[in-house]
Design a protein around this motif. Structure first.
Motif, PDB file in Angstrom:
ATOM      1  N   ASP A 173       0.853  -1.195   0.000  1.00  0.00           N
ATOM      2  CA  ASP A 173       0.000   0.000   0.000  1.00  0.00           C
ATOM      3  C   ASP A 173       0.888   1.244   0.000  1.00  0.00           C
ATOM      4  O   ASP A 173       1.678   1.454   0.928  1.00  0.00           O
ATOM      5  CB  ASP A 173      -0.902  -0.017   1.239  1.00  0.00           C
ATOM      6  CG  ASP A 173      -1.955   1.081   1.225  1.00  0.00           C
ATOM      7  OD1 ASP A 173      -1.820   2.037   0.429  1.00  0.00           O
ATOM      8  OD2 ASP A 173      -2.909   0.982   2.018  1.00  0.00           O
ATOM      9  N   LEU A 174       0.746   2.071  -1.031  1.00  0.00           N
ATOM     10  CA  LEU A 174       1.598   3.257  -1.159  1.00  0.00           C
ATOM     11  C   LEU A 174       1.023   4.495  -0.488  1.00  0.00           C
ATOM     12  O   LEU A 174       1.685   5.528  -0.421  1.00  0.00           O
ATOM     13  CB  LEU A 174       1.829   3.566  -2.642  1.00  0.00           C
ATOM     14  CG  LEU A 174       2.694   2.583  -3.422  1.00  0.00           C
ATOM     15  CD1 LEU A 174       2.729   2.967  -4.888  1.00  0.00           C
ATOM     16  CD2 LEU A 174       4.099   2.508  -2.848  1.00  0.00           C
ATOM     17  N   LYS A 267       5.844   2.809 -13.377  1.00  0.00           N
ATOM     18  CA  LYS A 267       5.112   3.647 -12.426  1.00  0.00           C
ATOM     19  C   LYS A 267       3.888   4.340 -12.994  1.00  0.00           C
ATOM     20  O   LYS A 267       3.270   5.167 -12.335  1.00  0.00           O
ATOM     21  CB  LYS A 267       6.052   4.672 -11.780  1.00  0.00           C
ATOM     22  CG  LYS A 267       6.907   5.479 -12.747  1.00  0.00           C
ATOM     23  CD  LYS A 267       6.233   6.734 -13.236  1.00  0.00           C
ATOM     24  CE  LYS A 267       7.134   7.672 -13.988  1.00  0.00           C
ATOM     25  NZ  LYS A 267       7.701   7.130 -15.235  1.00  0.00           N
ATOM     26  N   ALA A 268       3.517   4.032 -14.249  1.00  0.00           N
ATOM     27  CA  ALA A 268       2.312   4.630 -14.816  1.00  0.00           C
ATOM     28  C   ALA A 268       1.073   3.928 -14.261  1.00  0.00           C
ATOM     29  O   ALA A 268       1.124   2.774 -13.856  1.00  0.00           O
ATOM     30  CB  ALA A 268       2.342   4.530 -16.338  1.00  0.00           C
ATOM     31  N   ALA A 272       2.039   0.686  -9.527  1.00  0.00           N
ATOM     32  CA  ALA A 272       3.450   0.617  -9.897  1.00  0.00           C
ATOM     33  C   ALA A 272       3.908  -0.838  -9.801  1.00  0.00           C
ATOM     34  O   ALA A 272       3.392  -1.607  -8.989  1.00  0.00           O
ATOM     35  CB  ALA A 272       4.284   1.494  -8.974  1.00  0.00           C
ATOM     36  N   VAL A 273       4.873  -1.218 -10.628  1.00  0.00           N
ATOM     37  CA  VAL A 273       5.305  -2.617 -10.686  1.00  0.00           C
ATOM     38  C   VAL A 273       6.828  -2.694 -10.638  1.00  0.00           C
ATOM     39  O   VAL A 273       7.522  -2.012 -11.404  1.00  0.00           O
ATOM     40  CB  VAL A 273       4.790  -3.311 -11.965  1.00  0.00           C
ATOM     41  CG1 VAL A 273       5.231  -4.775 -11.993  1.00  0.00           C
ATOM     42  CG2 VAL A 273       3.268  -3.219 -12.070  1.00  0.00           C
ATOM     43  N   ALA A 306      -0.003   6.229  -8.051  1.00  0.00           N
ATOM     44  CA  ALA A 306      -0.215   4.801  -7.813  1.00  0.00           C
ATOM     45  C   ALA A 306      -0.692   4.527  -6.390  1.00  0.00           C
ATOM     46  O   ALA A 306      -0.166   5.093  -5.432  1.00  0.00           O
ATOM     47  CB  ALA A 306       1.059   4.017  -8.096  1.00  0.00           C
ATOM     48  N   ARG A 307      -1.639   3.618  -6.269  1.00  0.00           N
ATOM     49  CA  ARG A 307      -2.113   3.187  -4.953  1.00  0.00           C
ATOM     50  C   ARG A 307      -1.291   2.008  -4.444  1.00  0.00           C
ATOM     51  O   ARG A 307      -1.073   1.857  -3.240  1.00  0.00           O
ATOM     52  CB  ARG A 307      -3.594   2.785  -5.048  1.00  0.00           C
ATOM     53  CG  ARG A 307      -4.136   2.037  -3.829  1.00  0.00           C
ATOM     54  CD  ARG A 307      -4.158   2.917  -2.591  1.00  0.00           C
ATOM     55  NE  ARG A 307      -4.299   2.135  -1.364  1.00  0.00           N
ATOM     56  CZ  ARG A 307      -5.452   1.667  -0.877  1.00  0.00           C
ATOM     57  NH1 ARG A 307      -6.584   1.889  -1.538  1.00  0.00           N
ATOM     58  NH2 ARG A 307      -5.477   0.980   0.244  1.00  0.00           N
ATOM     59  N   TRP A 308      -0.848   1.144  -5.369  1.00  0.00           N
ATOM     60  CA  TRP A 308      -0.164  -0.088  -4.987  1.00  0.00           C
ATOM     61  C   TRP A 308       1.208  -0.184  -5.636  1.00  0.00           C
ATOM     62  O   TRP A 308       1.405   0.294  -6.761  1.00  0.00           O
ATOM     63  CB  TRP A 308      -0.990  -1.314  -5.386  1.00  0.00           C
ATOM     64  CG  TRP A 308      -2.356  -1.355  -4.777  1.00  0.00           C
ATOM     65  CD1 TRP A 308      -3.536  -1.017  -5.376  1.00  0.00           C
ATOM     66  CD2 TRP A 308      -2.683  -1.744  -3.435  1.00  0.00           C
ATOM     67  NE1 TRP A 308      -4.576  -1.175  -4.489  1.00  0.00           N
ATOM     68  CE2 TRP A 308      -4.090  -1.616  -3.298  1.00  0.00           C
ATOM     69  CE3 TRP A 308      -1.932  -2.185  -2.345  1.00  0.00           C
ATOM     70  CZ2 TRP A 308      -4.752  -1.920  -2.114  1.00  0.00           C
ATOM     71  CZ3 TRP A 308      -2.587  -2.484  -1.171  1.00  0.00           C
ATOM     72  CH2 TRP A 308      -3.986  -2.354  -1.053  1.00  0.00           C
ATOM     73  N   TYR A 309       2.117  -0.832  -4.955  1.00  0.00           N
ATOM     74  CA  TYR A 309       3.432  -1.196  -5.486  1.00  0.00           C
ATOM     75  C   TYR A 309       3.445  -2.710  -5.598  1.00  0.00           C
ATOM     76  O   TYR A 309       3.543  -3.417  -4.603  1.00  0.00           O
ATOM     77  CB  TYR A 309       4.520  -0.695  -4.538  1.00  0.00           C
ATOM     78  CG  TYR A 309       5.954  -1.037  -4.924  1.00  0.00           C
ATOM     79  CD1 TYR A 309       6.343  -1.173  -6.250  1.00  0.00           C
ATOM     80  CD2 TYR A 309       6.928  -1.182  -3.928  1.00  0.00           C
ATOM     81  CE1 TYR A 309       7.657  -1.460  -6.583  1.00  0.00           C
ATOM     82  CE2 TYR A 309       8.253  -1.462  -4.249  1.00  0.00           C
ATOM     83  CZ  TYR A 309       8.610  -1.600  -5.575  1.00  0.00           C
ATOM     84  OH  TYR A 309       9.923  -1.889  -5.903  1.00  0.00           O
TER      85      TYR A 309
END
Length: 392
Positions: A173-174, A267-268, A272-273, A306-309
């Motif tokens: 969770d970012l 990160k778009a 994000a991945v 981004a909400r998630w990494y």
């Protein structure tokens, strides 16, 4: 409006399909665009991901035809799907495949699932009904407990297909403060981070022209660790040639001036991945990986929407599971990529497509067996995951 071979200039689908329990699908028109325009248009989508980028797919799967399909409703772009049309063995036909699709332009829109249903209907009408192919869609892992897109596909009549051997994705969770994030980390992960912060490590966000430094670190790591590399690393140059916001971000950790760890992060969009990581033999005792990811998390929070990494999977290695699980902590989630879903309007297309996927799965299984038999390769030590069907 562009005319393309094998597809009418614009395919329109009426509002006749179920929308995952949220009303009827809106009328959605579908049109194909070229690869460069596709990447430019989807850059602002909430659900954009590297697997749906033309610059990625054309290098990752060079033997298939890429068909970037945009969806519009009332003159507004609402989503897209990069379709890959692959010939079957002996040229018996074709299958249409899309991974992590269809993508929503606005995932939080009130009618998001209705729009998703409309996009699926357009794909069914074109690929299954008109062109007689088996249509294969792999939805992405959802942060929610139940994958609504997978459920909607199954409700539409798509059949469950292959499942990844290790499907779990680890998501941080970012949207937490520094204090909240550190509290979320599991105790062991937090303790290792505390030690890393006392090791005179320096974090840096690097410019794209430093990619050769990362490549050198990555090459040395793969030679040292001997992990079987089934990644899409060969697509890296294509991704780094993209414009903002699609070009991945590059991060490093130094110790005494020497690069000891690096990461490339997509990160778009709203997720994000973590694409690739690399370390040298000094990184482990310095706990450089902890310092690297802690600062990447903070950078993503402060510089992206981004909400998630998404940390990706484990490829079957228990050590990666423990590291990523500790980072996900209490506030994050671990969710599986659902099974592939397949649909065909014609029995022969379904039979041929299913047989082709069975052959592919067998080839992947044999490749992993050969990797395990190789004395020079690291062997997966994690038990395969069981994915529930999500359908209640």
């Amino acid at each position: 409006m562009s005319v393309i071979a094998g597809l009418a200039p614009e395919t329109s689908v009426p509002s006749s399909a179920a929308a995952g329990g949220r009303g009827e699908a809106p009328p959605v028109s579908m049109r194909q665009v070229d690869g460069a325009e596709w990447d430019r248009l989807v850059a602002g989508f909430d659900a954009v991901c590297q697997e749906q980028l033309y610059a990625f797919a054309v290098r990752r799967w060079p033997g298939v035809r890429q068909e970037p399909m945009l969806f519009e409703h009332q003159g507004r772009i609402v989503g897209g799907a990069l379709m890959m049309v692959q010939p079957l063995p002996l040229r018996l036909g074709h299958i249409a495949v899309s991974k992590w699709a269809p993508m929503l332009a606005r995932a939080d829109a009130p009618d998001a699932m209705a729009v998703h249903a409309g996009m699926v209907e357009a794909l069914v009408a074109e690929y299954a009904d008109r062109r007689g192919m088996m249509l294969s869609i792999l939805p992405g892992a959802a942060a929610e407990p139940v994958n609504a897109e997978y459920v909607a596909l199954r409700a539409r009549g798509f059949r469950r297909g292959s499942t990844l051997l290790f499907p779990n994705r680890y998501m941080v969770d970012l949207r937490l403060t520094d204090a909240e994030q550190r509290k979320s980390f599991h105790q062991t992960w937090r303790r290792q981070l505390n030690k890393a912060e006392k090791s005179d490590l320096a974090f840096e966000h690097a410019a794209p022209d430093r990619i050769e430094d990362f490549k050198g670190l990555y090459a040395a790591m793969t030679d040292r660790k001997q992990f079987p590399d089934h990644s899409a690393y060969e697509t890296l140059d294509g991704l780094m040639a993209l414009e903002e916001p699609l070009r991945p971000e590059l991060f490093f950790v130094r110790h005494a001036g020497e690069l000891v760890a690096g990461a490339l992060v997509f990160k778009a969009g709203d997720r994000a991945v973590y694409l690739y990581g690399a370390t040298n033999d000094k990184a482990l005792p310095l706990r450089a990986g902890y310092m690297l990811h802690w600062n990447v998390i903070r950078w993503l929070r402060d510089h992206t929407k981004a909400r998630w990494y998404d940390l990706g999977g484990t490829d079957g290695f228990q050590g990666l599971h423990q590291f990523k699980k500790g980072m996900v902590g209490e506030a994050g989630v671990i969710r599986p990529v659902p099974p592939v879903t397949n649909y065909a309007s014609r029995p022969l297309a379904l039979w041929l497509g299913t047989a082709a996927f069975a052959g592919r799965d067998l080839a992947h299984h044999l490749r992993r067996k050969l990797d395990a038999l190789s004395g020079s390769k690291a062997r997966p030590d994690q038990a395969p995951h069981v994915v529930e069907d999500y359908l209640r």
